[in-house]
Write an enzyme that holds these catalytic residues in place. Sequence first.
Site, PDB file in Angstrom:
ATOM      1  N   GLN A  79       0.832  -1.189   0.000  1.00 56.08           N
ATOM      2  CA  GLN A  79       0.000   0.000   0.000  1.00 56.08           C
ATOM      3  C   GLN A  79       0.873   1.248   0.000  1.00 56.08           C
ATOM      4  OE1 GLN A  79      -0.823  -0.852   4.676  1.00 56.08           O
ATOM      5  NE2 GLN A  79      -2.519  -0.148   3.507  1.00 56.08           N
ATOM      6  N   ALA A 121      -2.994   6.125  11.290  1.00 50.74           N
ATOM      7  CA  ALA A 121      -3.711   4.847  11.237  1.00 50.74           C
ATOM      8  C   ALA A 121      -2.753   3.842  10.598  1.00 50.74           C
ATOM      9  CB  ALA A 121      -4.991   4.987  10.434  1.00 50.74           C
ATOM     10  N   THR A 122      -2.086   3.056  11.435  1.00 51.41           N
ATOM     11  CA  THR A 122      -1.049   2.158  10.931  1.00 51.41           C
ATOM     12  C   THR A 122      -1.593   1.085   9.996  1.00 51.41           C
ATOM     13  OG1 THR A 122      -1.216   0.792  12.937  1.00 51.41           O
ATOM     14  CG2 THR A 122       0.479   2.497  12.899  1.00 51.41           C
ATOM     15  N   CYS A 123      -2.841   0.671  10.199  1.00 55.83           N
ATOM     16  CA  CYS A 123      -3.376  -0.399   9.350  1.00 55.83           C
ATOM     17  C   CYS A 123      -3.558   0.061   7.910  1.00 55.83           C
ATOM     18  CB  CYS A 123      -4.681  -0.937   9.909  1.00 55.83           C
ATOM     19  SG  CYS A 123      -5.965   0.302  10.089  1.00 55.83           S
ATOM     20  N   SER A 124      -3.693   1.372   7.716  1.00 56.63           N
ATOM     21  CA  SER A 124      -3.895   1.869   6.349  1.00 56.63           C
ATOM     22  C   SER A 124      -2.778   2.787   5.867  1.00 56.63           C
ATOM     23  CB  SER A 124      -5.242   2.594   6.257  1.00 56.63           C
ATOM     24  OG  SER A 124      -5.279   3.674   7.166  1.00 56.63           O
TER      25      SER A 124
END
Length: 133
Positions: A64, A83-86
Amino acid sequence: AICGSPEVDLEELKKRTTCSVGSDHEFYKMFWEVFDGFAHEDRRAFLGFVWGRTRLPVGDHWEQHMTLNIMRNAGDGALPHAATCSFHVDIPHYSTPEIMRDKILYAIHHTRAIDDDHHVEGSLGSEDDWADE
């Protein structure tokens, strides 16, 4: 390097970044000016804050891209949010590069954990001070 490159390649990260205001905006240019001035350790800490990893992928093995968002209603007193997940970071619309640098460095070096929402080491108040979202 299977785990990624230990050096944070500024140009590679720029190529893999989108910004809510576009690459010609003064905010975008100020961010990269500030990031370019970071020491290697600070660049890795920034990646950890924004992505939960301290290394960039090698070559074209990117899952990503980083998203950089300007927080127009937040000023010089606010801290960045990530937001580390995104691989997403919200950065307030700071008035100077020096303030942006100081606030980003504070956030990346004082956040205790990537899953510890709304708590910054040394901040005033307690978790009870935050409204449920």
